[in-house]
Motif scaffolding. Structure first.
Motif, PDB file in Angstrom:
ATOM      1  N   MET A   1      -8.966  -3.509  14.949  1.00  0.00           N
ATOM      2  CA  MET A   1      -7.974  -2.782  14.161  1.00  0.00           C
ATOM      3  C   MET A   1      -7.685  -3.505  12.850  1.00  0.00           C
ATOM      4  N   ILE A   2      -7.509  -4.815  12.925  1.00  0.00           N
ATOM      5  CA  ILE A   2      -7.211  -5.609  11.735  1.00  0.00           C
ATOM      6  C   ILE A   2      -8.419  -5.612  10.794  1.00  0.00           C
ATOM      7  N   ARG A   3      -9.636  -5.638  11.358  1.00  0.00           N
ATOM      8  CA  ARG A   3     -10.844  -5.630  10.530  1.00  0.00           C
ATOM      9  C   ARG A   3     -10.934  -4.356   9.703  1.00  0.00           C
ATOM     10  N   ILE A   4     -10.626  -3.229  10.305  1.00  0.00           N
ATOM     11  CA  ILE A   4     -10.667  -1.950   9.577  1.00  0.00           C
ATOM     12  C   ILE A   4      -9.632  -1.951   8.460  1.00  0.00           C
ATOM     13  N   PHE A   5      -8.443  -2.447   8.741  1.00  0.00           N
ATOM     14  CA  PHE A   5      -7.390  -2.516   7.731  1.00  0.00           C
ATOM     15  C   PHE A   5      -7.806  -3.418   6.577  1.00  0.00           C
ATOM     16  N   LYS A   6      -8.390  -4.577   6.880  1.00  0.00           N
ATOM     17  CA  LYS A   6      -8.858  -5.490   5.833  1.00  0.00           C
ATOM     18  C   LYS A   6      -9.957  -4.840   5.003  1.00  0.00           C
ATOM     19  N   ALA A   7     -10.862  -4.131   5.660  1.00  0.00           N
ATOM     20  CA  ALA A   7     -11.948  -3.452   4.946  1.00  0.00           C
ATOM     21  C   ALA A   7     -11.386  -2.378   4.018  1.00  0.00           C
ATOM     22  N   LEU A   8     -10.392  -1.637   4.466  1.00  0.00           N
ATOM     23  CA  LEU A   8      -9.785  -0.610   3.624  1.00  0.00           C
ATOM     24  C   LEU A   8      -9.058  -1.217   2.433  1.00  0.00           C
ATOM     25  N   VAL A   9      -8.394  -2.337   2.637  1.00  0.00           N
ATOM     26  CA  VAL A   9      -7.704  -3.018   1.541  1.00  0.00           C
ATOM     27  C   VAL A   9      -8.709  -3.519   0.513  1.00  0.00           C
ATOM     28  N   VAL A  10      -9.788  -4.120   0.975  1.00  0.00           N
ATOM     29  CA  VAL A  10     -10.833  -4.603   0.063  1.00  0.00           C
ATOM     30  C   VAL A  10     -11.444  -3.438  -0.698  1.00  0.00           C
ATOM     31  N   LEU A  11     -11.722  -2.349  -0.026  1.00  0.00           N
ATOM     32  CA  LEU A  11     -12.286  -1.165  -0.669  1.00  0.00           C
ATOM     33  C   LEU A  11     -11.323  -0.600  -1.710  1.00  0.00           C
ATOM     34  N   ALA A  12     -10.047  -0.548  -1.398  1.00  0.00           N
ATOM     35  CA  ALA A  12      -9.052  -0.042  -2.347  1.00  0.00           C
ATOM     36  C   ALA A  12      -8.976  -0.933  -3.583  1.00  0.00           C
ATOM     37  N   VAL A  13      -9.041  -2.249  -3.382  1.00  0.00           N
ATOM     38  CA  VAL A  13      -9.015  -3.179  -4.521  1.00  0.00           C
ATOM     39  C   VAL A  13     -10.250  -2.992  -5.383  1.00  0.00           C
ATOM     40  N   LEU A  14     -11.407  -2.841  -4.776  1.00  0.00           N
ATOM     41  CA  LEU A  14     -12.644  -2.618  -5.532  1.00  0.00           C
ATOM     42  C   LEU A  14     -12.597  -1.308  -6.317  1.00  0.00           C
ATOM     43  N   VAL A  15     -12.029  -0.281  -5.728  1.00  0.00           N
ATOM     44  CA  VAL A  15     -11.895   1.005  -6.425  1.00  0.00           C
ATOM     45  C   VAL A  15     -10.960   0.848  -7.621  1.00  0.00           C
ATOM     46  N   LEU A  16      -9.850   0.155  -7.448  1.00  0.00           N
ATOM     47  CA  LEU A  16      -8.928  -0.074  -8.567  1.00  0.00           C
ATOM     48  C   LEU A  16      -9.593  -0.858  -9.688  1.00  0.00           C
ATOM     49  N   ILE A  17     -10.352  -1.871  -9.339  1.00  0.00           N
ATOM     50  CA  ILE A  17     -11.060  -2.650 -10.356  1.00  0.00           C
ATOM     51  C   ILE A  17     -12.084  -1.774 -11.072  1.00  0.00           C
ATOM     52  N   GLY A  18     -12.808  -0.961 -10.333  1.00  0.00           N
ATOM     53  CA  GLY A  18     -13.799  -0.075 -10.933  1.00  0.00           C
ATOM     54  C   GLY A  18     -13.180   0.938 -11.869  1.00  0.00           C
TER      55      GLY A  18
END
Length: 45
Positions: A1-18
């Motif tokens: 569960m925590i891994r999925i949340f971390k992956a979503l946070v990382v993905l959201a940060v990458l999208v914001l940077i992009g």
């Protein structure tokens, strides 16, 4: 569960940077062109 949340946070940060990089470097200038249209003044008087 925590891994999925971390992956979503990382993905959201990458999208914001992009999106930020695209906003600064992308071609976002409006297309300019001259428009001439006849205008009728005092219509209905």
């Amino acid at each position: 569960m925590i891994r999925i949340f971390k992956a979503l946070v990382v993905l959201a940060v990458l999208v914001l940077i992009g999106v930020t990089i695209y906003a600064y470097l992308g071609d976002m200038q409006p297309e300019r062109r001259e428009v001439r249209e006849p205008v009728e003044l005092n219509v209905g008087q």
